[in-house]
Design a protein around this motif. Sequence first.
Motif, PDB file in Angstrom:
ATOM      1  N   GLY A  76     148.470  93.050  34.064  1.00 58.07           N
ATOM      2  CA  GLY A  76     148.203  92.110  32.986  1.00 58.07           C
ATOM      3  C   GLY A  76     149.282  91.072  32.787  1.00 58.07           C
ATOM      4  N   SER A  77     150.553  91.445  32.988  1.00 61.48           N
ATOM      5  CA  SER A  77     151.648  90.497  32.795  1.00 61.48           C
ATOM      6  C   SER A  77     151.576  89.359  33.810  1.00 61.48           C
ATOM      7  N   ALA A  78     151.260  89.684  35.067  1.00 65.84           N
ATOM      8  CA  ALA A  78     151.143  88.655  36.103  1.00 65.84           C
ATOM      9  C   ALA A  78     149.952  87.752  35.826  1.00 65.84           C
ATOM     10  N   ILE A  79     148.846  88.351  35.400  1.00 63.76           N
ATOM     11  CA  ILE A  79     147.654  87.555  35.069  1.00 63.76           C
ATOM     12  C   ILE A  79     147.955  86.629  33.904  1.00 63.76           C
ATOM     13  N   ALA A  80     148.665  87.142  32.916  1.00 59.75           N
ATOM     14  CA  ALA A  80     149.020  86.327  31.750  1.00 59.75           C
ATOM     15  C   ALA A  80     149.933  85.171  32.121  1.00 59.75           C
ATOM     16  N   ALA A  81     150.810  85.375  33.114  1.00 62.01           N
ATOM     17  CA  ALA A  81     151.732  84.322  33.530  1.00 62.01           C
ATOM     18  C   ALA A  81     151.029  83.251  34.360  1.00 62.01           C
ATOM     19  N   VAL A  82     150.093  83.671  35.198  1.00 62.47           N
ATOM     20  CA  VAL A  82     149.419  82.737  36.101  1.00 62.47           C
ATOM     21  C   VAL A  82     148.285  81.978  35.412  1.00 62.47           C
ATOM     22  N   ALA A  83     147.620  82.628  34.454  1.00 69.50           N
ATOM     23  CA  ALA A  83     146.450  82.027  33.802  1.00 69.50           C
ATOM     24  C   ALA A  83     146.711  80.639  33.209  1.00 69.50           C
ATOM     25  N   PRO A  84     147.800  80.438  32.440  1.00 71.61           N
ATOM     26  CA  PRO A  84     148.040  79.091  31.886  1.00 71.61           C
ATOM     27  C   PRO A  84     148.278  78.036  32.964  1.00 71.61           C
ATOM     28  N   ILE A  85     148.837  78.444  34.099  1.00 70.00           N
ATOM     29  CA  ILE A  85     149.105  77.508  35.186  1.00 70.00           C
ATOM     30  C   ILE A  85     147.802  77.062  35.837  1.00 70.00           C
ATOM     31  N   LEU A  86     146.852  78.006  35.952  1.00 64.38           N
ATOM     32  CA  LEU A  86     145.559  77.700  36.556  1.00 64.38           C
ATOM     33  C   LEU A  86     144.608  77.004  35.586  1.00 64.38           C
ATOM     34  N   ASN A  87     144.957  77.050  34.288  1.00 62.00           N
ATOM     35  CA  ASN A  87     144.029  76.566  33.253  1.00 62.00           C
ATOM     36  C   ASN A  87     142.680  77.276  33.384  1.00 62.00           C
ATOM     37  N   SER A  88     142.749  78.574  33.651  1.00 57.96           N
ATOM     38  CA  SER A  88     141.539  79.365  33.863  1.00 57.96           C
ATOM     39  C   SER A  88     140.777  79.570  32.561  1.00 57.96           C
ATOM     40  N   LYS A  89     139.479  79.810  32.699  1.00 57.73           N
ATOM     41  CA  LYS A  89     138.612  79.994  31.547  1.00 57.73           C
ATOM     42  C   LYS A  89     138.750  81.418  30.992  1.00 57.73           C
ATOM     43  N   ASN A  90     138.274  81.608  29.760  1.00 54.41           N
ATOM     44  CA  ASN A  90     138.407  82.905  29.104  1.00 54.41           C
ATOM     45  C   ASN A  90     137.729  84.026  29.888  1.00 54.41           C
ATOM     46  N   TYR A  91     136.524  83.778  30.378  1.00 56.88           N
ATOM     47  CA  TYR A  91     135.816  84.848  31.070  1.00 56.88           C
ATOM     48  C   TYR A  91     136.509  85.187  32.393  1.00 56.88           C
ATOM     49  N   GLU A  92     137.184  84.205  33.015  1.00 48.59           N
ATOM     50  CA  GLU A  92     137.915  84.464  34.248  1.00 48.59           C
ATOM     51  C   GLU A  92     139.123  85.357  33.978  1.00 48.59           C
ATOM     52  N   ASN A  93     139.854  85.037  32.914  1.00 54.06           N
ATOM     53  CA  ASN A  93     141.007  85.866  32.528  1.00 54.06           C
ATOM     54  C   ASN A  93     140.569  87.273  32.166  1.00 54.06           C
ATOM     55  N   SER A  94     139.517  87.360  31.365  1.00 56.24           N
ATOM     56  CA  SER A  94     139.053  88.651  30.871  1.00 56.24           C
ATOM     57  C   SER A  94     138.564  89.533  32.005  1.00 56.24           C
ATOM     58  N   PHE A  95     137.817  88.954  32.943  1.00 55.39           N
ATOM     59  CA  PHE A  95     137.299  89.762  34.034  1.00 55.39           C
ATOM     60  C   PHE A  95     138.428  90.312  34.885  1.00 55.39           C
ATOM     61  N   ALA A  96     139.426  89.468  35.179  1.00 47.70           N
ATOM     62  CA  ALA A  96     140.567  89.932  35.965  1.00 47.70           C
ATOM     63  C   ALA A  96     141.300  91.063  35.238  1.00 47.70           C
ATOM     64  N   LEU A  97     141.462  90.929  33.927  1.00 47.12           N
ATOM     65  CA  LEU A  97     142.134  91.961  33.135  1.00 47.12           C
ATOM     66  C   LEU A  97     141.329  93.252  33.102  1.00 47.12           C
ATOM     67  N   ILE A  98     140.013  93.129  32.983  1.00 44.08           N
ATOM     68  CA  ILE A  98     139.154  94.310  32.954  1.00 44.08           C
ATOM     69  C   ILE A  98     139.274  95.088  34.263  1.00 44.08           C
ATOM     70  N   VAL A  99     139.232  94.373  35.381  1.00 42.01           N
ATOM     71  CA  VAL A  99     139.363  95.012  36.693  1.00 42.01           C
ATOM     72  C   VAL A  99     140.685  95.768  36.786  1.00 42.01           C
ATOM     73  N   VAL A 100     141.767  95.119  36.354  1.00 44.99           N
ATOM     74  CA  VAL A 100     143.096  95.725  36.434  1.00 44.99           C
ATOM     75  C   VAL A 100     143.196  96.967  35.558  1.00 44.99           C
ATOM     76  N   PHE A 101     142.704  96.882  34.327  1.00 41.65           N
ATOM     77  CA  PHE A 101     142.836  98.012  33.414  1.00 41.65           C
ATOM     78  C   PHE A 101     141.989  99.210  33.841  1.00 41.65           C
ATOM     79  N   VAL A 102     140.807  98.953  34.396  1.00 39.69           N
ATOM     80  CA  VAL A 102     139.961 100.046  34.885  1.00 39.69           C
ATOM     81  C   VAL A 102     140.652 100.772  36.042  1.00 39.69           C
ATOM     82  N   LEU A 103     141.183 100.007  36.986  1.00 38.06           N
ATOM     83  CA  LEU A 103     141.857 100.604  38.135  1.00 38.06           C
ATOM     84  C   LEU A 103     143.155 101.293  37.723  1.00 38.06           C
TER      85      LEU A 103
END
Length: 317
Positions: A128-155
């Motif tokens: 989650g920390s890496a996703i949080a750091a990269v997300a603002p740089i990519l200007n990614s959308k909410n559902y993109e951030n959330s899906f990546a986080l969901i995958v990480v937390f499940v695994l």
Amino acid sequence: MIALKAVKSGIGNQTKNFNWPYLTIVCLCFMPFVSPAVALCIGLVFSFLGIKHKSIHHYTSKILQASIVLMGFGMSLTAVISSSKDGFLETAISVSVVMLLGILLGKLFKVEKNISLLIASGTAICGGSAIAAVAPILNSKNYENSFALIVVFVLNALALLLFPFIGHQLGLSQKTFGNWAAIAIHDTSSVVGAGAIYGEKALQVATTVKLIRALWIIPLSLIVAFVNRNGEKKSIHFPWFILLFVIAIVFANTFPVYHASYEHFSWLGKRGMLIALFLIGSNISVGEIRKSGVKSFALGIILWVVIAVGSLFLLIY
């Protein structure tokens, strides 16, 4: 009387505009029993129930960036430098391989570019920390951030249960398991949990190597910022919060006399991360998650299996 009614009306409108359920959850994020996964899940529940407060979500990115900076105060640069070279070598190899593989598989599976990069970043470094750091740089959308986080937390949840079991079945040493957990498990909390289950030595090794892995957020963010120019001749959107993150680490290690304060800053950063995760989760919908598709989840699983099996093979042989 007219003025009094106007004041009451203004207060009433402000109360209506303010979402008390949001304030309640934000306060709960400062409680020790709330984990990153719990914060995200609560946000998802809010979203599914239709509890929205759009104005608050404008601050999500700023909260993420501020949290990253504050967590820098809690990182021991001395421990990282004095840690084993083996841990650094395996981490460098795994980060490079996972990022490249994530990009290639993303194109092969026709997964959205941002989702591929976010999942690969979370898998390669520290969840989650890496996703949080990269997300603002990519200007990614909410559902993109959330899906990546969901995958990480499940695994992460699966790894916490599977890794100690596999380690005992294979007869891994405390040092080998600690290195394996630090490299192959995404989030720091799950790495610490798995190491603690396996043994005291495994916990120490896992925690130290994990610090090295977490520092790769810095070069990765800079590389993503450079690549994200999309081939256009324009200036790079430099992630200034990453520079502040580095300054926080250097400052904390240069002036150790303020160690007690640094612990408070780091704690506040971790709690701020929970608030950001809650806000991210509460601002998505089922329809947005569906946009990611099954292929995106398969991408995350494949990357995780590759890094888990590959790093274990490298460590043993």
